[in-house]
Every structure is written in structure tokens, then in C-alpha cells.
Design a protein around this motif. Structure first.
Motif, PDB file in Angstrom:
ATOM      1  N   ARG A 190       0.839  -1.212   0.000  1.00  0.00           N
ATOM      2  CA  ARG A 190       0.000   0.000   0.000  1.00  0.00           C
ATOM      3  C   ARG A 190       0.868   1.254   0.000  1.00  0.00           C
ATOM      4  O   ARG A 190       0.577   2.223  -0.706  1.00  0.00           O
ATOM      5  CB  ARG A 190      -0.930   0.003   1.218  1.00  0.00           C
ATOM      6  CG  ARG A 190      -2.206  -0.774   0.975  1.00  0.00           C
ATOM      7  CD  ARG A 190      -3.180  -0.614   2.115  1.00  0.00           C
ATOM      8  NE  ARG A 190      -2.939  -1.751   3.028  1.00  0.00           N
ATOM      9  CZ  ARG A 190      -2.756  -1.672   4.329  1.00  0.00           C
ATOM     10  NH1 ARG A 190      -2.826  -0.526   4.929  1.00  0.00           N
ATOM     11  NH2 ARG A 190      -2.532  -2.744   5.054  1.00  0.00           N
ATOM     12  N   ASP A 191       1.954   1.234   0.776  1.00  0.00           N
ATOM     13  CA  ASP A 191       2.855   2.384   0.814  1.00  0.00           C
ATOM     14  C   ASP A 191       3.500   2.617  -0.541  1.00  0.00           C
ATOM     15  O   ASP A 191       3.621   3.767  -1.004  1.00  0.00           O
ATOM     16  CB  ASP A 191       3.940   2.179   1.877  1.00  0.00           C
ATOM     17  CG  ASP A 191       3.392   2.246   3.284  1.00  0.00           C
ATOM     18  OD1 ASP A 191       2.278   2.789   3.465  1.00  0.00           O
ATOM     19  OD2 ASP A 191       4.079   1.760   4.214  1.00  0.00           O
ATOM     20  N   ILE A 192       3.897   1.535  -1.200  1.00  0.00           N
ATOM     21  CA  ILE A 192       4.498   1.655  -2.531  1.00  0.00           C
ATOM     22  C   ILE A 192       3.492   2.228  -3.522  1.00  0.00           C
ATOM     23  O   ILE A 192       3.812   3.090  -4.336  1.00  0.00           O
ATOM     24  CB  ILE A 192       5.045   0.294  -3.000  1.00  0.00           C
ATOM     25  CG1 ILE A 192       6.257  -0.111  -2.151  1.00  0.00           C
ATOM     26  CG2 ILE A 192       5.417   0.325  -4.481  1.00  0.00           C
ATOM     27  CD1 ILE A 192       6.746  -1.516  -2.402  1.00  0.00           C
ATOM     28  N   ALA A 193       2.249   1.739  -3.450  1.00  0.00           N
ATOM     29  CA  ALA A 193       1.211   2.241  -4.363  1.00  0.00           C
ATOM     30  C   ALA A 193       0.968   3.728  -4.127  1.00  0.00           C
ATOM     31  O   ALA A 193       0.838   4.503  -5.085  1.00  0.00           O
ATOM     32  CB  ALA A 193      -0.078   1.446  -4.166  1.00  0.00           C
ATOM     33  N   ARG A 194       0.930   4.152  -2.851  1.00  0.00           N
ATOM     34  CA  ARG A 194       0.741   5.579  -2.544  1.00  0.00           C
ATOM     35  C   ARG A 194       1.908   6.398  -3.076  1.00  0.00           C
ATOM     36  O   ARG A 194       1.714   7.497  -3.620  1.00  0.00           O
ATOM     37  CB  ARG A 194       0.601   5.782  -1.040  1.00  0.00           C
ATOM     38  CG  ARG A 194      -0.820   5.619  -0.562  1.00  0.00           C
ATOM     39  CD  ARG A 194      -0.973   6.104   0.869  1.00  0.00           C
ATOM     40  NE  ARG A 194      -1.478   4.977   1.640  1.00  0.00           N
ATOM     41  CZ  ARG A 194      -0.956   4.477   2.733  1.00  0.00           C
ATOM     42  NH1 ARG A 194       0.098   5.015   3.273  1.00  0.00           N
ATOM     43  NH2 ARG A 194      -1.485   3.445   3.337  1.00  0.00           N
ATOM     44  N   ALA A 195       3.122   5.883  -2.915  1.00  0.00           N
ATOM     45  CA  ALA A 195       4.296   6.604  -3.397  1.00  0.00           C
ATOM     46  C   ALA A 195       4.248   6.755  -4.918  1.00  0.00           C
ATOM     47  O   ALA A 195       4.558   7.825  -5.457  1.00  0.00           O
ATOM     48  CB  ALA A 195       5.566   5.878  -2.970  1.00  0.00           C
ATOM     49  N   ARG A 196       3.840   5.699  -5.610  1.00  0.00           N
ATOM     50  CA  ARG A 196       3.719   5.775  -7.074  1.00  0.00           C
ATOM     51  C   ARG A 196       2.693   6.821  -7.484  1.00  0.00           C
ATOM     52  O   ARG A 196       2.904   7.594  -8.422  1.00  0.00           O
ATOM     53  CB  ARG A 196       3.336   4.415  -7.648  1.00  0.00           C
ATOM     54  CG  ARG A 196       4.461   3.434  -7.695  1.00  0.00           C
ATOM     55  CD  ARG A 196       4.038   2.128  -8.307  1.00  0.00           C
ATOM     56  NE  ARG A 196       5.134   1.169  -8.330  1.00  0.00           N
ATOM     57  CZ  ARG A 196       4.992  -0.113  -8.493  1.00  0.00           C
ATOM     58  NH1 ARG A 196       3.788  -0.627  -8.683  1.00  0.00           N
ATOM     59  NH2 ARG A 196       6.034  -0.919  -8.487  1.00  0.00           N
ATOM     60  N   GLU A 197       1.558   6.843  -6.798  1.00  0.00           N
ATOM     61  CA  GLU A 197       0.523   7.830  -7.106  1.00  0.00           C
ATOM     62  C   GLU A 197       1.056   9.246  -6.893  1.00  0.00           C
ATOM     63  O   GLU A 197       0.817  10.138  -7.721  1.00  0.00           O
ATOM     64  CB  GLU A 197      -0.710   7.594  -6.238  1.00  0.00           C
ATOM     65  CG  GLU A 197      -1.515   6.369  -6.601  1.00  0.00           C
ATOM     66  CD  GLU A 197      -2.649   6.113  -5.622  1.00  0.00           C
ATOM     67  OE1 GLU A 197      -2.939   7.001  -4.794  1.00  0.00           O
ATOM     68  OE2 GLU A 197      -3.252   5.031  -5.682  1.00  0.00           O
ATOM     69  N   ASN A 198       1.760   9.444  -5.788  1.00  0.00           N
ATOM     70  CA  ASN A 198       2.313  10.781  -5.525  1.00  0.00           C
ATOM     71  C   ASN A 198       3.318  11.186  -6.589  1.00  0.00           C
ATOM     72  O   ASN A 198       3.343  12.345  -7.022  1.00  0.00           O
ATOM     73  CB  ASN A 198       2.963  10.817  -4.141  1.00  0.00           C
ATOM     74  CG  ASN A 198       1.943  10.738  -3.031  1.00  0.00           C
ATOM     75  OD1 ASN A 198       0.783  11.075  -3.219  1.00  0.00           O
ATOM     76  ND2 ASN A 198       2.380  10.292  -1.857  1.00  0.00           N
ATOM     77  N   ILE A 199       4.132  10.242  -7.032  1.00  0.00           N
ATOM     78  CA  ILE A 199       5.113  10.543  -8.077  1.00  0.00           C
ATOM     79  C   ILE A 199       4.407  10.905  -9.376  1.00  0.00           C
ATOM     80  O   ILE A 199       4.757  11.874 -10.046  1.00  0.00           O
ATOM     81  CB  ILE A 199       6.077   9.346  -8.281  1.00  0.00           C
ATOM     82  CG1 ILE A 199       6.992   9.192  -7.069  1.00  0.00           C
ATOM     83  CG2 ILE A 199       6.890   9.512  -9.554  1.00  0.00           C
ATOM     84  CD1 ILE A 199       7.808   7.926  -7.069  1.00  0.00           C
ATOM     85  N   GLN A 200       3.369  10.129  -9.721  1.00  0.00           N
ATOM     86  CA  GLN A 200       2.637  10.421 -10.951  1.00  0.00           C
ATOM     87  C   GLN A 200       1.945  11.777 -10.871  1.00  0.00           C
ATOM     88  O   GLN A 200       1.938  12.537 -11.835  1.00  0.00           O
ATOM     89  CB  GLN A 200       1.618   9.313 -11.222  1.00  0.00           C
ATOM     90  CG  GLN A 200       2.259   8.003 -11.677  1.00  0.00           C
ATOM     91  CD  GLN A 200       1.249   6.873 -11.799  1.00  0.00           C
ATOM     92  OE1 GLN A 200       0.097   7.027 -11.415  1.00  0.00           O
ATOM     93  NE2 GLN A 200       1.697   5.731 -12.336  1.00  0.00           N
ATOM     94  N   LYS A 201       1.387  12.101  -9.703  1.00  0.00           N
ATOM     95  CA  LYS A 201       0.736  13.409  -9.546  1.00  0.00           C
ATOM     96  C   LYS A 201       1.745  14.538  -9.675  1.00  0.00           C
ATOM     97  O   LYS A 201       1.480  15.546 -10.319  1.00  0.00           O
ATOM     98  CB  LYS A 201       0.038  13.491  -8.192  1.00  0.00           C
ATOM     99  CG  LYS A 201      -1.227  12.685  -8.102  1.00  0.00           C
ATOM    100  CD  LYS A 201      -1.840  12.792  -6.718  1.00  0.00           C
ATOM    101  CE  LYS A 201      -3.057  11.913  -6.564  1.00  0.00           C
ATOM    102  NZ  LYS A 201      -3.608  11.959  -5.197  1.00  0.00           N
ATOM    103  N   SER A 202       2.919  14.368  -9.053  1.00  0.00           N
ATOM    104  CA  SER A 202       3.916  15.435  -9.131  1.00  0.00           C
ATOM    105  C   SER A 202       4.450  15.590 -10.548  1.00  0.00           C
ATOM    106  O   SER A 202       4.682  16.701 -11.020  1.00  0.00           O
ATOM    107  CB  SER A 202       5.062  15.166  -8.153  1.00  0.00           C
ATOM    108  OG  SER A 202       5.762  14.010  -8.526  1.00  0.00           O
ATOM    109  N   LEU A 203       4.621  14.457 -11.266  1.00  0.00           N
ATOM    110  CA  LEU A 203       5.062  14.549 -12.650  1.00  0.00           C
ATOM    111  C   LEU A 203       4.002  15.200 -13.527  1.00  0.00           C
ATOM    112  O   LEU A 203       4.314  16.000 -14.407  1.00  0.00           O
ATOM    113  CB  LEU A 203       5.418  13.162 -13.195  1.00  0.00           C
ATOM    114  CG  LEU A 203       6.698  12.532 -12.637  1.00  0.00           C
ATOM    115  CD1 LEU A 203       6.872  11.123 -13.174  1.00  0.00           C
ATOM    116  CD2 LEU A 203       7.903  13.382 -12.984  1.00  0.00           C
ATOM    117  N   ALA A 204       2.759  14.881 -13.295  1.00  0.00           N
ATOM    118  CA  ALA A 204       1.679  15.484 -14.074  1.00  0.00           C
ATOM    119  C   ALA A 204       1.588  16.971 -13.781  1.00  0.00           C
ATOM    120  O   ALA A 204       1.360  17.786 -14.678  1.00  0.00           O
ATOM    121  CB  ALA A 204       0.351  14.799 -13.761  1.00  0.00           C
ATOM    122  N   GLY A 205       1.805  17.358 -12.531  1.00  0.00           N
ATOM    123  CA  GLY A 205       1.769  18.775 -12.162  1.00  0.00           C
ATOM    124  C   GLY A 205       2.907  19.550 -12.787  1.00  0.00           C
ATOM    125  O   GLY A 205       2.722  20.658 -13.276  1.00  0.00           O
TER     126      GLY A 205
END
Length: 144
Positions: A50-65
Motif C-alpha cells: 500500500r505504501d508503494i502504491a501511494r508513493a507511485r501515485e504521488n510521483i505520478q501526480k507530481s510529474l503530471a503537475g
């Protein structure tokens, strides 16, 4: 003798057992009660996943931003260019102010040096001693 002394002291020779028990207690409160060690390992693995999945989501959001800010429109570029030109003009103004202040400080330092040189050639008056002050005071009182 030393054994008796240590026996009377309150030393935790098995403190690690209590620390382990306390750690397990708090882990069970966080993860919920587990029936076996394999279930604890599964819960730990699922927590990590779950922590890895959250980290991936945060990375994708920051890259999209960051991608959306880099692909800004021409209106944003015009605003940025006008802001840069304003800052450059303000920078030039500040440079001239600093130069004027440096000239003023240089003039003041040269005046101060000249004044110090002129006062250093004249002998400075020696302040009177306490005896002389007392004499002057008594002579003024006598004259009055």
C-alpha cells in the motif's frame, strides 16, 4: 559480595523481552490482532505494498503537475517576460542607488580621515587630576 549487590539493584537484565512485548502490542493495535505469524507477515507485506502504491501515485501526480506547468500558454509567457523586464529595471535602479551610497560613504570617510589628521596635530588637553579639581573647586569657593 558483588552478586548480592547486583541482586539488590533494580537492573533490567531482560529489558529486551519487555521492549519486544511492547513493540508487538503496539503493532497489534495498528494492524489488528493476528492469528499467526504468517498472517502478520502478510499484513506487513500488504502494508508495504500500500505504501508503494501511494508513493507511485504521488510521483505520478507530481510529474503530471510539473508537465502542466511547463506547457503553459503564450499568455503566461508574456506575463513572465514582463515580470522579468520589470525586475531587470528594478535591479538597474538598485545598482545605481548602491553606487551613489558607496560614493557618499567614500566622501564621508575621506572627510573623517581629514578631521582626524587635523586633530591629531593639535595637542589634546590633559584632563585635570582629582587633586587639581579639588584645588580649583576650593579656590572658586574662596573667591566667592
Amino acid at each position: 559480595m558483588a552478586v548480592e549487590y547486583l541482586a539488590s539493584e533494580k537492573i533490567w537484565f531482560d529489558k529486551f523481552k519487555y521492549d519486544d512485548a511492547e513493540r508487538r502490542f503496539y503493532e497489534q493495535q495498528v494492524n489488528g490482532p493476528a492469528s499467526s505469524s504468517s498472517r502478520q507477515q502478510e499484513n506487513g507485506a500488504s502494508t508495504i505494498l500500500r505504501d508503494i502504491a501511494r508513493a507511485r501515485e504521488n510521483i505520478q501526480k507530481s510529474l503530471a503537475g510539473s508537465a502542466s506547468t511547463s506547457s503553459s500558454g503564450p499568455g503566461d509567457q508574456n506575463e513572465l517576460l514582463s515580470r522579468i523586464s520589470h525586475l531587470e529595471a528594478e535591479n538597474q535602479n538598485l545598482h545605481s542607488v548602491v553606487a551613489d551610497l558607496q560614493k557618499a560613504i567614500f566622501k564621508l570617510e575621506s572627510r573623517l580621515n581629514a578631521l582626524e589628521k587635523s586633530t591629531s596635530h593639535q595637542p589634546s588637553p590633559v584632563p585635570p587630576t582629582q587633586k587639581e579639581m579639588l584645588y580649583l573647586k576650593t579656590s572658586k569657593e574662596a573667591d566667592a
